[in-house]
Design an enzyme around this catalytic site. Sequence first.
Site, PDB file in Angstrom:
ATOM      1  CD  GLU A  47     -46.357   6.870 -41.154  1.00  0.00           C
ATOM      2  OE1 GLU A  47     -45.330   6.964 -40.449  1.00  0.00           O
ATOM      3  OE2 GLU A  47     -46.833   5.781 -41.505  1.00  0.00           O
ATOM      4  CD  GLU A  88     -46.659   4.032 -45.418  1.00  0.00           C
ATOM      5  OE1 GLU A  88     -46.150   3.495 -44.409  1.00  0.00           O
ATOM      6  OE2 GLU A  88     -46.224   5.073 -45.919  1.00  0.00           O
TER       7      GLU A  88
HETATM    8  C1  FCB Z   1     -44.030   4.134 -42.336  1.00  0.00           C
HETATM    9  C2  FCB Z   1     -43.370   5.031 -43.361  1.00  0.00           C
HETATM   10  C3  FCB Z   1     -42.798   4.275 -44.527  1.00  0.00           C
HETATM   11  C4  FCB Z   1     -42.084   3.027 -44.056  1.00  0.00           C
HETATM   12  C5  FCB Z   1     -42.996   2.193 -43.206  1.00  0.00           C
HETATM   13  C6  FCB Z   1     -42.374   0.890 -42.754  1.00  0.00           C
HETATM   14  O1  FCB Z   1     -44.100   4.785 -41.120  1.00  0.00           O
HETATM   15  O2  FCB Z   1     -44.315   5.970 -43.846  1.00  0.00           O
HETATM   16  O3  FCB Z   1     -41.958   5.126 -45.248  1.00  0.00           O
HETATM   17  O4  FCB Z   1     -40.944   3.383 -43.383  1.00  0.00           O
HETATM   18  O5  FCB Z   1     -43.341   2.943 -42.070  1.00  0.00           O
END
Ligand code: FCB
Length: 496
Positions: free
Chosen positions: A219, A403
């Site tokens: 990210e 994620e």
């Molecule tokens: C994302 C991050 C991860 C965690 C999640 C909830 O943006 O990459 O580390 O904080 O959110």
Amino acid sequence: MPTPLRRDGDLSRRTFLLATGGLTLTAALAACTPGATTASPSGSATPAPWSPPAEPMTFPKGYTWGASTSAFQIEGALTADGRGASVWDTFAALPGKIADDSTGDPAADQYHRYADDVALMSSLGLGAYRFSISWSRVLLTGAGEVNQAGLDYYRRLVDELLGAGIRPTITLFHWDLPQALQDAGGWASRDTAERFADYAGVCFEALGAAEADWLTLNEPKTHAFVGHWYGVHAPGLRSPDTAAAAVHHQLLAHGLAVQRFRDSGAPGRIGAALNLIPVIATEPDYPEAATFTDARENRLFLDPILKGTYPDDAVGDQPGQLPADPAAFLELQQPGDLEVISAPCDLLAIQYYGVTGVDGIGNTVDIAPTSAATWQQIDPQGLYDLLVRLKDEYPAIPLIITENGIPDPTPDITVDDPDRIAFLRSHFQQAARAIGDGVPLEGHYVWSLLDNFEWAEGYTQRWGIVAVDFATQERTPKASAGFFTDVIAANSVNRD
Ligand code: FCB
């Protein structure tokens, strides 16, 4: 068009307003899936009714089911084996920066408990584990001599995973820049991209023989914006121009690392992990701010990596844009940079948490239920829309979701987590639907394997499918872990 409204006074990881008014998440998920209404940034609302079929939705053979973590959030052991400080060590030590005044110690102490954690992953049936390498464990000041003891930890972890038949997915940078590099200019400095390539080369040499997926950056948007513009994450800066430099230099770092990877001859695959968010115009007569927000949030990262160009509408003083000086942003770009940034990748990793509404003057508007993480607007159908958009608008590339998840509703240890089961089920369904419509999606990782240190929220938000008691380090799988194990075993997801 209404008067542009600059939102610099309202900068936090939460950029959205609460509007769910007491609706429980499970009820809200049921209400918004199927049949959510989404709109493109151009503002044209499109009703898209869809219901999961009665029979189980099956995933392709070999589909990767995984769980994700990151070094600073779970390792603890901040001084073990000579680890150097990162910007997160520095930031968390400042009063008032972390909600519960906590630090990355002890986190989930995975540095010492990795073997037990890999056994836990095996018992859950995971096919892959995504973790990140702490740069300042390997190179204490970000450059120079290798700290063998730090590097050996990751060798042991990779060996343990491979021994258990679990594919390592290795993130090289998950926001914990060595403090020494920050002191030398951090991502505002082009030199940091070169240092990153050298660090990546060290990691490829040590671990590159493993069949693994590598992710250069986690990210880059969140790190650039929340860390360099909003001041809410490390390094805690509040400068849109520095954020713009952090965008370009991180992307350059990504491209340089991809080149190093190819040069190393490593057998695995490589790509970047981008958090992407469908942007929905809530005032269709004034769609420009949503289009600019889409440019800032999505195209500013997708276009250079996948097309070798920057969008011309992401940076500037219009509502929704990154309010940096476009001329200064252009000046950062040296001849050849975009060729480097668009060096061909093997995959694109997507991190999906939800959608956002944007009104005619650039304010974010809640259009979907949120979670305890108030920046999150939950819309499973948005995942489908995003995946289809990637297929339709970008060159073909294998996709993985690295994620996807929600926090528990309270900071307390929670084992019964029906909201998370509903969330995961509905997102798996939308992923299966996208695959059925031709999207080359190859895997899905939940965030997160373990409750952990959630950045500025400290230990007040628990995102794991496994609960962690931070006092005893006891791990207890939540109900969602059992649900996930069943999905993995069947390689399919049921309607309910
Ligand atoms: C994302 C991050 C991860 C965690 C999640 C909830 O943006 O990459 O580390 O904080 O959110």
